[in-house]
Scaffold this motif. Sequence first.
Motif, PDB file in Angstrom:
ATOM      1  N   THR A 186      -2.621   1.100   8.976  1.00 51.36           N
ATOM      2  CA  THR A 186      -2.944   1.010   7.547  1.00 51.36           C
ATOM      3  C   THR A 186      -3.291  -0.427   7.177  1.00 51.36           C
ATOM      4  OG1 THR A 186      -1.528   2.877   6.992  1.00 51.36           O
ATOM      5  CG2 THR A 186      -2.059   1.361   5.201  1.00 51.36           C
TER       6      THR A 186
ATOM      7  N   GLU B  87      -9.090   0.968   3.237  1.00 55.54           N
ATOM      8  CA  GLU B  87      -8.013   1.388   2.334  1.00 55.54           C
ATOM      9  C   GLU B  87      -7.867   0.313   1.262  1.00 55.54           C
ATOM     10  OE1 GLU B  87      -6.546   4.193   2.496  1.00 55.54           O
ATOM     11  OE2 GLU B  87      -6.822   4.867   4.568  1.00 55.54           O
TER      12      GLU B  87
ATOM     13  N   ARG C  49      -6.741  -1.299   8.354  1.00 55.50           N
ATOM     14  CA  ARG C  49      -7.776  -0.679   7.530  1.00 55.50           C
ATOM     15  C   ARG C  49      -7.895  -1.355   6.158  1.00 55.50           C
ATOM     16  NH1 ARG C  49      -9.610   4.321   9.114  1.00 55.50           N
ATOM     17  NH2 ARG C  49      -9.770   5.080   6.974  1.00 55.50           N
ATOM     18  N   CYS C  50      -6.818  -1.981   5.709  1.00 55.26           N
ATOM     19  CA  CYS C  50      -6.887  -2.728   4.444  1.00 55.26           C
ATOM     20  C   CYS C  50      -7.723  -4.009   4.602  1.00 55.26           C
ATOM     21  CB  CYS C  50      -5.486  -3.097   3.963  1.00 55.26           C
ATOM     22  SG  CYS C  50      -4.509  -1.706   3.360  1.00 55.26           S
TER      23      CYS C  50
ATOM     24  N   TYR D 298       0.838   5.704  -0.467  1.00 52.43           N
ATOM     25  CA  TYR D 298       0.131   6.978  -0.614  1.00 52.43           C
ATOM     26  C   TYR D 298       1.059   7.878  -1.429  1.00 52.43           C
ATOM     27  CZ  TYR D 298      -2.718   5.203   3.227  1.00 52.43           C
ATOM     28  OH  TYR D 298      -3.529   4.424   4.010  1.00 52.43           O
TER      29      TYR D 298
ATOM     30  N   LYS E 115       0.848  -1.190   0.000  1.00 54.64           N
ATOM     31  CA  LYS E 115       0.000   0.000   0.000  1.00 54.64           C
ATOM     32  C   LYS E 115       0.881   1.237   0.000  1.00 54.64           C
ATOM     33  CE  LYS E 115      -3.526   2.776   0.436  1.00 54.64           C
ATOM     34  NZ  LYS E 115      -4.437   2.969  -0.702  1.00 54.64           N
TER      35      LYS E 115
ATOM     36  N   HIS F 162     -11.064  -3.148   3.827  1.00 54.85           N
ATOM     37  CA  HIS F 162     -11.106  -2.345   2.600  1.00 54.85           C
ATOM     38  C   HIS F 162     -11.505  -0.897   2.853  1.00 54.85           C
ATOM     39  CE1 HIS F 162     -10.502  -2.485  -1.713  1.00 54.85           C
ATOM     40  NE2 HIS F 162     -11.631  -1.841  -1.926  1.00 54.85           N
TER      41      HIS F 162
END
Length: 256
Positions: free
Chosen positions: A48, A57, A51-52, A17, A15, A55
């Motif tokens: 992070t 993120e 949160r993945c 950003y 992931k 979904h």
Amino acid sequence: MKTVAPIVRAEGVHKSYGSLEVLKGIDLAVAPGEVMCLVGPSGSGKSTFLRCINHLEAIDAGRLYVRGQLIGYEEHDGKIHELRETAVAKQRRGIGMVFQRFNLFPHMTALGNVMEGPVEVKKEPKDEARERARQLLGRVGLSDKADSYPSQLSGGQQQRVAIARALAMQPDLMLFDEPTSALDPELVGEVLDVMRGLADDGMTMIVVTHEMGFAREVGHSLVFMDGGVVVESGDPDVVLGAPRHERTQAFLSKVL
């Protein structure tokens, strides 16, 4: 001997950003009933990754499965396509999440907050949802606060309502993102006690935490993340008592 399929399986999860790569290939598996604690310095990618899993993120590469189902995507001929929001929302129903901030609806009572998901999302009859909400408030030690509004509750009480609200959706996986970090020190114990009870009941949990005592006592596995990778993982007693990697040693020397 039959092997039990993991509830959560991450394969090479990345992931970013923009130009900042936050997760650099995470591989993890969480068994049914396991309490996995994720620890590491701020910015290591723990929240992070959490949160993945539901979904919140979208991942950039790799695969994330919950109960054997690819989360947020469907796969055709080796290519993955992002699911529509309605399909993702359906997947999320079985995943409870508790954040640092309590995110309660300020205009609703504790009971109303706990009832909201089952009634609005799952279309449960109100009487049924109300009865279970009362049971759940009892489970988190707040039977006497059903009619209180968030502004009338302490931080610890609000967080316990947030846990009851997540449980009201009857999830088979609970994600906790530093659930005690916004609390005054004297209120931390009451939230950890509720989480301890969930673990005793066999709830599968992934907990991002700085509470090393909780990780040692309640966790079945401990994962140390730093710089977007899993540096070290294993039995909490072993990782905390005799960490192998110097990055783990340096981190634990500061927090223990």
